[in-house]
Design a protein around this motif. Sequence first.
Motif, PDB file in Angstrom:
ATOM      1  N   ASP A 112      -9.333   5.602  -5.466  1.00 27.76           N
ATOM      2  CA  ASP A 112      -9.218   5.092  -4.094  1.00 27.76           C
ATOM      3  C   ASP A 112     -10.194   3.945  -3.849  1.00 27.76           C
ATOM      4  O   ASP A 112      -9.893   3.024  -3.080  1.00 27.76           O
ATOM      5  CB  ASP A 112      -9.465   6.222  -3.089  1.00 27.76           C
TER       6      ASP A 112
ATOM      7  N   THR B  48      -8.621   0.639  -4.970  1.00 24.30           N
ATOM      8  CA  THR B  48      -7.323   0.235  -4.425  1.00 24.30           C
ATOM      9  C   THR B  48      -7.505  -0.838  -3.353  1.00 24.30           C
ATOM     10  O   THR B  48      -8.230  -0.622  -2.382  1.00 24.30           O
ATOM     11  CB  THR B  48      -6.595   1.445  -3.818  1.00 24.30           C
TER      12      THR B  48
ATOM     13  N   VAL C 225      -8.551   4.438   2.180  1.00 22.43           N
ATOM     14  CA  VAL C 225      -7.427   4.492   1.242  1.00 22.43           C
ATOM     15  C   VAL C 225      -6.977   5.938   1.055  1.00 22.43           C
ATOM     16  O   VAL C 225      -5.762   6.236   1.043  1.00 22.43           O
ATOM     17  CB  VAL C 225      -7.820   3.869  -0.113  1.00 22.43           C
TER      18      VAL C 225
ATOM     19  N   ARG D 243      -3.313   7.295   1.569  1.00 22.08           N
ATOM     20  CA  ARG D 243      -2.626   7.867   0.406  1.00 22.08           C
ATOM     21  C   ARG D 243      -2.159   9.286   0.681  1.00 22.08           C
ATOM     22  O   ARG D 243      -1.028   9.672   0.352  1.00 22.08           O
ATOM     23  CB  ARG D 243      -3.560   7.836  -0.812  1.00 22.08           C
ATOM     24  N   GLU D 244      -3.026  10.085   1.291  1.00 23.47           N
ATOM     25  CA  GLU D 244      -2.658  11.464   1.600  1.00 23.47           C
ATOM     26  C   GLU D 244      -1.533  11.517   2.633  1.00 23.47           C
ATOM     27  O   GLU D 244      -0.675  12.407   2.575  1.00 23.47           O
ATOM     28  CB  GLU D 244      -3.887  12.230   2.105  1.00 23.47           C
TER      29      GLU D 244
ATOM     30  N   LEU E 125       0.874   9.434   2.788  1.00 24.96           N
ATOM     31  CA  LEU E 125       2.071   9.162   1.991  1.00 24.96           C
ATOM     32  C   LEU E 125       2.464  10.379   1.161  1.00 24.96           C
ATOM     33  O   LEU E 125       3.643  10.767   1.120  1.00 24.96           O
ATOM     34  CB  LEU E 125       1.820   7.960   1.087  1.00 24.96           C
ATOM     35  N   GLU E 126       1.489  11.002   0.498  1.00 24.95           N
ATOM     36  CA  GLU E 126       1.786  12.125  -0.380  1.00 24.95           C
ATOM     37  C   GLU E 126       2.200  13.380   0.379  1.00 24.95           C
ATOM     38  O   GLU E 126       3.068  14.133  -0.079  1.00 24.95           O
ATOM     39  CB  GLU E 126       0.564  12.432  -1.249  1.00 24.95           C
TER      40      GLU E 126
ATOM     41  N   SER F 212       4.490   5.843   4.715  1.00 23.91           N
ATOM     42  CA  SER F 212       3.758   4.774   4.049  1.00 23.91           C
ATOM     43  C   SER F 212       3.129   3.836   5.076  1.00 23.91           C
ATOM     44  O   SER F 212       3.787   3.404   6.028  1.00 23.91           O
ATOM     45  CB  SER F 212       4.694   3.977   3.146  1.00 23.91           C
TER      46      SER F 212
ATOM     47  N   THR G  99       1.785   1.039   3.947  1.00 26.39           N
ATOM     48  CA  THR G  99       1.799  -0.214   3.199  1.00 26.39           C
ATOM     49  C   THR G  99       2.872  -1.136   3.770  1.00 26.39           C
ATOM     50  O   THR G  99       4.037  -0.718   3.898  1.00 26.39           O
ATOM     51  CB  THR G  99       2.083   0.046   1.714  1.00 26.39           C
TER      52      THR G  99
ATOM     53  N   LEU H 206       0.628   0.913  -3.501  1.00 23.02           N
ATOM     54  CA  LEU H 206      -0.251   1.465  -2.471  1.00 23.02           C
ATOM     55  C   LEU H 206      -1.204   0.351  -2.062  1.00 23.02           C
ATOM     56  O   LEU H 206      -2.198   0.077  -2.757  1.00 23.02           O
ATOM     57  CB  LEU H 206      -1.027   2.674  -3.008  1.00 23.02           C
TER      58      LEU H 206
ATOM     59  N   PRO I 138      -2.467  -0.172   1.537  1.00 24.75           N
ATOM     60  CA  PRO I 138      -2.389   0.192   2.952  1.00 24.75           C
ATOM     61  C   PRO I 138      -3.011  -0.833   3.887  1.00 24.75           C
ATOM     62  O   PRO I 138      -3.977  -1.509   3.540  1.00 24.75           O
ATOM     63  CB  PRO I 138      -3.164   1.514   3.009  1.00 24.75           C
TER      64      PRO I 138
END
Length: 238
Positions: free
Chosen positions: A74, A77, A109, A113-114, A116-117, A122, A124, A132, A134
Amino acid sequence: MSDKGAHKADLLTEDLKHRNEIRHAPRTPRDAASLLLIDRSQSTPRVLVGKRGKKHAFMPDLYVFPGGRRDPGDNRTPFAWPLHEEVEGKLMERTNSRFRPTAARGLAVAAAREMLEEAHLSLTPAEYAGLLRPDVSKFRFLARAITPPGMPRRYDTRFFACFTDETSADLSALSDSDELHDLSWVAIDHHEEYPLPRITKVILTDLCQAMKEDPSLPFGRAVSFYYFRNGRFVRELI
Protein backbone atom coordinates in the motif's frame (compact mmCIF):
# COMPACT_ATOMS: atom_id res chain seq x y z
CA MET A 1 -11.72 15.78 28.05
CA SER A 2 -15.32 16.98 27.44
CA ASP A 3 -18.28 15.38 29.24
CA LYS A 4 -19.32 13.71 25.96
CA GLY A 5 -15.80 12.43 25.41
CA ALA A 6 -15.61 11.09 28.96
CA HIS A 7 -18.97 9.35 28.54
CA LYS A 8 -17.84 7.62 25.36
CA ALA A 9 -14.59 6.56 26.99
CA ASP A 10 -16.54 5.14 29.95
CA LEU A 11 -18.73 3.13 27.55
CA LEU A 12 -15.65 1.66 25.91
CA THR A 13 -14.13 0.75 29.28
CA GLU A 14 -17.37 -0.85 30.46
CA ASP A 15 -17.61 -2.81 27.22
CA LEU A 16 -14.10 -4.16 27.75
CA LYS A 17 -14.88 -5.24 31.32
CA HIS A 18 -17.78 -7.37 30.12
CA ARG A 19 -15.98 -9.16 27.30
CA ASN A 20 -15.67 -12.93 27.58
CA GLU A 21 -12.71 -13.38 25.22
CA ILE A 22 -9.66 -15.27 26.45
CA ARG A 23 -6.90 -12.85 27.40
CA HIS A 24 -3.90 -12.97 25.10
CA ALA A 25 -0.27 -12.02 25.50
CA PRO A 26 0.45 -8.38 24.61
CA ARG A 27 0.62 -7.73 20.89
CA THR A 28 1.92 -4.69 19.05
CA PRO A 29 -0.98 -3.02 17.23
CA ARG A 30 -0.81 -3.22 13.44
CA ASP A 31 -1.61 -0.20 11.31
CA ALA A 32 -5.07 -0.42 9.75
CA ALA A 33 -7.60 1.81 8.05
CA SER A 34 -11.37 1.94 7.62
CA LEU A 35 -13.50 4.09 5.36
CA LEU A 36 -16.87 5.54 6.30
CA LEU A 37 -18.52 5.98 2.90
CA ILE A 38 -21.35 8.44 3.46
CA ASP A 39 -24.47 8.82 1.33
CA ARG A 40 -25.89 12.30 1.96
CA SER A 41 -28.61 12.14 -0.72
CA GLN A 42 -31.33 11.82 1.93
CA SER A 43 -32.28 14.03 4.85
CA THR A 44 -30.38 11.75 7.23
CA PRO A 45 -26.93 10.70 5.99
CA ARG A 46 -26.24 6.98 5.77
CA VAL A 47 -23.00 5.06 6.02
CA LEU A 48 -21.99 1.72 4.53
CA VAL A 49 -21.44 -1.27 6.86
CA GLY A 50 -21.17 -5.01 6.33
CA LYS A 51 -21.31 -8.10 8.54
CA ARG A 52 -18.18 -10.09 9.33
CA GLY A 53 -18.43 -13.88 9.21
CA LYS A 54 -18.63 -16.22 12.18
CA LYS A 55 -15.12 -17.58 11.58
CA HIS A 56 -13.34 -14.25 11.85
CA ALA A 57 -10.98 -14.07 14.82
CA PHE A 58 -11.63 -10.34 15.15
CA MET A 59 -15.18 -9.06 15.70
CA PRO A 60 -17.10 -12.05 14.26
CA ASP A 61 -20.82 -11.63 13.47
CA LEU A 62 -20.65 -7.85 13.88
CA TYR A 63 -21.32 -5.06 11.40
CA VAL A 64 -18.30 -2.90 10.65
CA PHE A 65 -17.08 -0.32 8.16
CA PRO A 66 -15.06 -1.75 5.24
CA GLY A 67 -11.40 -1.75 6.20
CA GLY A 68 -8.37 -3.75 7.21
CA ARG A 69 -4.68 -3.68 7.92
CA ARG A 70 -2.18 -1.71 5.88
CA ASP A 71 -0.19 -4.03 3.62
CA PRO A 72 3.45 -3.28 2.67
CA GLY A 73 2.47 -2.73 -0.96
CA ASP A 74 0.00 0.00 0.00
CA ASN A 75 2.88 2.38 0.74
CA ARG A 76 4.11 2.02 -2.83
CA THR A 77 0.76 2.37 -4.59
CA PRO A 78 0.43 5.73 -6.37
CA PHE A 79 -2.66 7.89 -6.12
CA ALA A 80 -4.82 9.23 -8.90
CA TRP A 81 -5.23 12.25 -6.63
CA PRO A 82 -3.40 12.58 -3.27
CA LEU A 83 -4.58 13.28 0.25
CA HIS A 84 -5.46 16.79 1.28
CA GLU A 85 -2.37 18.28 2.92
CA GLU A 86 -4.20 18.90 6.21
CA VAL A 87 -5.30 15.26 6.35
CA GLU A 88 -1.78 13.99 5.70
CA GLY A 89 -0.47 16.35 8.37
CA LYS A 90 -2.97 15.03 10.93
CA LEU A 91 -2.03 11.43 10.10
CA MET A 92 1.58 12.20 10.99
CA GLU A 93 0.73 13.54 14.46
CA ARG A 94 1.12 11.33 17.55
CA THR A 95 3.32 8.84 15.67
CA ASN A 96 6.88 7.66 16.27
CA SER A 97 9.98 8.40 14.21
CA ARG A 98 9.56 5.17 12.22
CA PHE A 99 6.20 6.29 10.86
CA ARG A 100 6.97 7.93 7.53
CA PRO A 101 4.74 9.98 5.19
CA THR A 102 4.67 6.93 2.90
CA ALA A 103 2.97 4.99 5.72
CA ALA A 104 0.38 7.75 6.15
CA ARG A 105 -0.37 7.64 2.44
CA GLY A 106 -0.41 3.84 2.59
CA LEU A 107 -3.22 3.99 5.14
CA ALA A 108 -5.39 5.90 2.66
CA VAL A 109 -4.58 3.33 -0.03
CA ALA A 110 -5.48 0.54 2.41
CA ALA A 111 -8.88 2.11 3.07
CA ALA A 112 -9.59 2.39 -0.67
CA ARG A 113 -8.26 -1.10 -1.41
CA GLU A 114 -10.34 -2.70 1.33
CA MET A 115 -13.45 -0.90 0.03
CA LEU A 116 -12.79 -2.51 -3.34
CA GLU A 117 -12.05 -5.96 -1.92
CA GLU A 118 -14.84 -6.07 0.65
CA ALA A 119 -17.63 -4.14 -1.09
CA HIS A 120 -16.52 -4.10 -4.78
CA LEU A 121 -16.63 -0.31 -4.87
CA SER A 122 -13.70 1.20 -6.76
CA LEU A 123 -12.39 4.66 -5.90
CA THR A 124 -10.08 4.63 -8.92
CA PRO A 125 -11.08 7.06 -11.73
CA ALA A 126 -12.08 5.58 -15.07
CA GLU A 127 -8.87 6.64 -16.79
CA TYR A 128 -6.96 4.18 -14.59
CA ALA A 129 -9.38 1.28 -15.13
CA GLY A 130 -7.86 -2.06 -14.19
CA LEU A 131 -5.37 -0.51 -11.76
CA LEU A 132 -5.50 0.44 -8.11
CA ARG A 133 -4.96 4.20 -8.36
CA PRO A 134 -7.40 5.62 -5.82
CA ASP A 135 -8.53 9.20 -5.67
CA VAL A 136 -8.20 9.95 -1.94
CA SER A 137 -8.32 13.74 -2.28
CA LYS A 138 -11.72 13.90 -0.55
CA PHE A 139 -10.82 11.64 2.37
CA ARG A 140 -11.31 13.25 5.79
CA PHE A 141 -9.46 11.89 8.82
CA LEU A 142 -12.29 11.33 11.28
CA ALA A 143 -10.88 9.28 14.17
CA ARG A 144 -8.17 6.94 15.38
CA ALA A 145 -8.51 4.00 17.78
CA ILE A 146 -6.10 1.42 19.17
CA THR A 147 -7.44 -2.00 20.17
CA PRO A 148 -6.90 -2.62 23.90
CA PRO A 149 -4.29 -5.10 25.19
CA GLY A 150 -5.33 -8.72 25.63
CA MET A 151 -7.37 -9.02 22.43
CA PRO A 152 -6.67 -11.76 19.83
CA ARG A 153 -5.92 -9.04 17.25
CA ARG A 154 -4.74 -5.50 17.88
CA TYR A 155 -4.95 -2.65 15.38
CA ASP A 156 -4.08 1.02 15.31
CA THR A 157 -6.95 2.03 13.04
CA ARG A 158 -7.40 5.34 11.26
CA PHE A 159 -10.99 6.01 10.28
CA PHE A 160 -11.44 8.01 7.09
CA ALA A 161 -14.70 9.50 5.85
CA CYS A 162 -15.77 10.40 2.33
CA PHE A 163 -19.07 11.32 0.64
CA THR A 164 -20.33 9.11 -2.18
CA ASP A 165 -21.04 12.13 -4.42
CA GLU A 166 -17.37 13.14 -4.19
CA THR A 167 -16.10 9.84 -5.57
CA SER A 168 -16.13 8.02 -8.89
CA ALA A 169 -17.55 4.89 -7.24
CA ASP A 170 -20.31 3.10 -9.15
CA LEU A 171 -22.72 2.28 -6.33
CA SER A 172 -24.54 -0.24 -8.52
CA ALA A 173 -21.42 -2.43 -8.24
CA LEU A 174 -21.89 -2.78 -4.47
CA SER A 175 -21.97 -6.48 -3.56
CA ASP A 176 -21.04 -8.88 -0.78
CA SER A 177 -17.61 -10.47 -0.53
CA ASP A 178 -15.88 -13.23 1.41
CA GLU A 179 -14.96 -10.64 4.04
CA LEU A 180 -18.26 -8.79 4.42
CA HIS A 181 -21.84 -9.75 3.67
CA ASP A 182 -25.26 -8.16 4.11
CA LEU A 183 -23.78 -4.82 3.05
CA SER A 184 -26.17 -2.14 4.24
CA TRP A 185 -26.59 1.62 4.34
CA VAL A 186 -27.46 2.60 7.90
CA ALA A 187 -28.55 5.99 9.19
CA ILE A 188 -25.70 7.55 11.13
CA ASP A 189 -28.01 8.35 14.06
CA HIS A 190 -30.30 5.29 13.97
CA HIS A 191 -28.61 1.90 13.86
CA GLU A 192 -29.91 0.08 16.93
CA GLU A 193 -31.03 -2.98 14.95
CA TYR A 194 -27.49 -3.69 13.82
CA PRO A 195 -25.03 -5.46 16.16
CA LEU A 196 -22.11 -3.05 16.01
CA PRO A 197 -18.83 -3.14 17.96
CA ARG A 198 -18.73 -0.53 20.67
CA ILE A 199 -15.97 1.39 18.90
CA THR A 200 -18.06 1.51 15.71
CA LYS A 201 -20.91 3.09 17.65
CA VAL A 202 -18.51 5.61 19.14
CA ILE A 203 -17.11 6.53 15.73
CA LEU A 204 -20.66 6.98 14.41
CA THR A 205 -21.38 9.28 17.35
CA ASP A 206 -18.29 11.28 16.42
CA LEU A 207 -19.52 11.48 12.83
CA CYS A 208 -22.98 12.67 13.89
CA GLN A 209 -21.49 15.38 16.07
CA ALA A 210 -19.06 16.47 13.37
CA MET A 211 -21.80 16.77 10.76
CA LYS A 212 -23.96 18.79 13.16
CA GLU A 213 -21.08 21.20 13.60
CA ASP A 214 -20.38 21.41 9.86
CA PRO A 215 -22.07 19.08 7.32
CA SER A 216 -19.14 19.51 4.92
CA LEU A 217 -16.72 17.79 7.35
CA PRO A 218 -13.79 20.22 7.01
CA PHE A 219 -10.46 18.59 6.25
CA GLY A 220 -8.62 20.23 9.13
CA ARG A 221 -11.08 19.46 11.93
CA ALA A 222 -9.89 17.93 15.21
CA VAL A 223 -9.55 14.13 15.22
CA SER A 224 -10.69 11.90 18.11
CA PHE A 225 -7.97 9.52 19.29
CA TYR A 226 -9.04 6.58 21.46
CA TYR A 227 -6.58 4.33 23.25
CA PHE A 228 -6.15 2.28 26.41
CA ARG A 229 -4.27 3.58 29.45
CA ASN A 230 -4.23 2.34 33.05
CA GLY A 231 -7.27 0.14 32.59
CA ARG A 232 -9.41 2.76 30.87
CA PHE A 233 -10.08 3.98 27.39
CA VAL A 234 -9.25 7.62 27.01
CA ARG A 235 -10.14 10.10 24.30
CA GLU A 236 -7.84 12.84 23.14
CA LEU A 237 -8.03 15.24 20.23
CA ILE A 238 -5.38 15.42 17.56
